[in-house]
Design an enzyme around this catalytic site. Sequence first.
Site, PDB file in Angstrom:
ATOM      1  N   ASP A  43       0.839  -1.193   0.000  1.00  0.00           N
ATOM      2  CA  ASP A  43       0.000   0.000   0.000  1.00  0.00           C
ATOM      3  C   ASP A  43       0.880   1.252   0.000  1.00  0.00           C
ATOM      4  O   ASP A  43       1.740   1.412   0.873  1.00  0.00           O
ATOM      5  CB  ASP A  43      -0.882   0.005   1.255  1.00  0.00           C
ATOM      6  CG  ASP A  43      -1.844   1.178   1.238  1.00  0.00           C
ATOM      7  OD1 ASP A  43      -2.925   1.036   0.641  1.00  0.00           O
ATOM      8  OD2 ASP A  43      -1.506   2.245   1.793  1.00  0.00           O
ATOM      9  N   TYR A  48       2.860  10.169   0.852  1.00  0.00           N
ATOM     10  CA  TYR A  48       3.844   9.592   1.783  1.00  0.00           C
ATOM     11  C   TYR A  48       5.273   9.992   1.394  1.00  0.00           C
ATOM     12  O   TYR A  48       6.223   9.750   2.133  1.00  0.00           O
ATOM     13  CB  TYR A  48       3.723   8.058   1.848  1.00  0.00           C
ATOM     14  CG  TYR A  48       2.366   7.537   2.272  1.00  0.00           C
ATOM     15  CD1 TYR A  48       1.452   8.341   2.939  1.00  0.00           C
ATOM     16  CD2 TYR A  48       1.992   6.217   1.997  1.00  0.00           C
ATOM     17  CE1 TYR A  48       0.204   7.851   3.314  1.00  0.00           C
ATOM     18  CE2 TYR A  48       0.750   5.722   2.383  1.00  0.00           C
ATOM     19  CZ  TYR A  48      -0.139   6.548   3.033  1.00  0.00           C
ATOM     20  OH  TYR A  48      -1.374   6.054   3.400  1.00  0.00           O
ATOM     21  N   HIS A 110      -7.634   9.832  -1.819  1.00  0.00           N
ATOM     22  CA  HIS A 110      -7.078   9.686  -0.476  1.00  0.00           C
ATOM     23  C   HIS A 110      -7.995  10.254   0.614  1.00  0.00           C
ATOM     24  O   HIS A 110      -8.158   9.655   1.676  1.00  0.00           O
ATOM     25  CB  HIS A 110      -5.701  10.359  -0.421  1.00  0.00           C
ATOM     26  CG  HIS A 110      -4.794   9.803   0.621  1.00  0.00           C
ATOM     27  ND1 HIS A 110      -3.441   9.747   0.490  1.00  0.00           N
ATOM     28  CD2 HIS A 110      -5.045   9.281   1.847  1.00  0.00           C
ATOM     29  CE1 HIS A 110      -2.900   9.209   1.568  1.00  0.00           C
ATOM     30  NE2 HIS A 110      -3.861   8.922   2.407  1.00  0.00           N
TER      31      HIS A 110
END
Length: 315
Positions: A43, A48, A110
């Site tokens: 994932d 990130y 997201h």
Amino acid sequence: MKQLKFKNNDTIDCIGLGTWKSPPEEVTQAVITALEAGYRHIDAAAIYQNEPALGKAFKTVFNKGDIKREEVFVTSKLWNDSHRAQDVQPALEKTLRDLNLDYLDLYLMHWPVAFKPGVTHAQGADEYASLNEIPLIETWKAMEALKEKGLVKHIGVSNFSIKKLEDLIDKATITPEMNQVELHPLLQQDKLMEYCESKNILVTAYSPLGSGDRSEAMKAENEPKMMELEAVKILANKHNCTSAQILISWHLQRGNTVIPKSTNPKRIQENIEAAKVQLDKDDMNTLKRLDRHFRYVTGEFFNCPEKGYENVYDE
Ligand code: A2P
């Protein structure tokens, strides 16, 4: 490894490797270690800020040839600053370049929150775009087009409430195939789980271990440490395993996928071995009693009433 099935019979392993908070300098090796340990579900997310490091791992492993690209289920997520229709495909293409892949297995919106283009973390109202300016359905339609073009195999959302899912499904051509949400024994989300099941939406659990490596700014004072809860420790003792394995195994019994994050080789191995732990009915009842609607990720960082953002989870 237990798997869940999409409508077209594609499968996803129930335990995947989470990469939120994994530093780039550690995550390349972590992904290699995970794939070698048997993980087939990774994932990721653009925000990130470590996708190029994941890309190095994929390149190394797939070039070696023992594990093929088609054997691994890779998820990534569209960041809030790319919600305008014209920004969605370029955002995906950047993620694909960074990951060294030519398709994703799953692409998620997201958050149900839009920022102005180029904004990583909105600080003030001028950096947000309201959902009137960029409706979620505009973003979703652009994601549907990615699936139709074959750039992604499946599309879904993350952090969506029942209300937001209902509204989206009402206007969508493709029902989201996945909702990735915070989910663990302290936040069991039964209503959301039931709703998703009724609509054939699979669920992925994030922060299954309580995300103790979040920044201090994201932490509440005295928040519970799930791995240290007495009930969890007793079950770990009973099953001769670790608390983390109890918390991961719980998801396998509940029928969702789970993405514990680790960059530590021993813990990466330990977490996938949670698949061997079989919780019985009594164990599940013990864990059921821990439910107290506690969120580690409160979503309060997206409060911006001037742009209509408050209470992102609608509760
Ligand atoms: P590390 O990466 O050093 O292993 P979550 O998945 O809920 O976001 O939690 C991630 C946090 O839990 C990280 O701090 C991670 O540290 C830690 N962690 C992951 N697996 C285990 C495990 N098996 N035992 C203890 N801590 C773990």
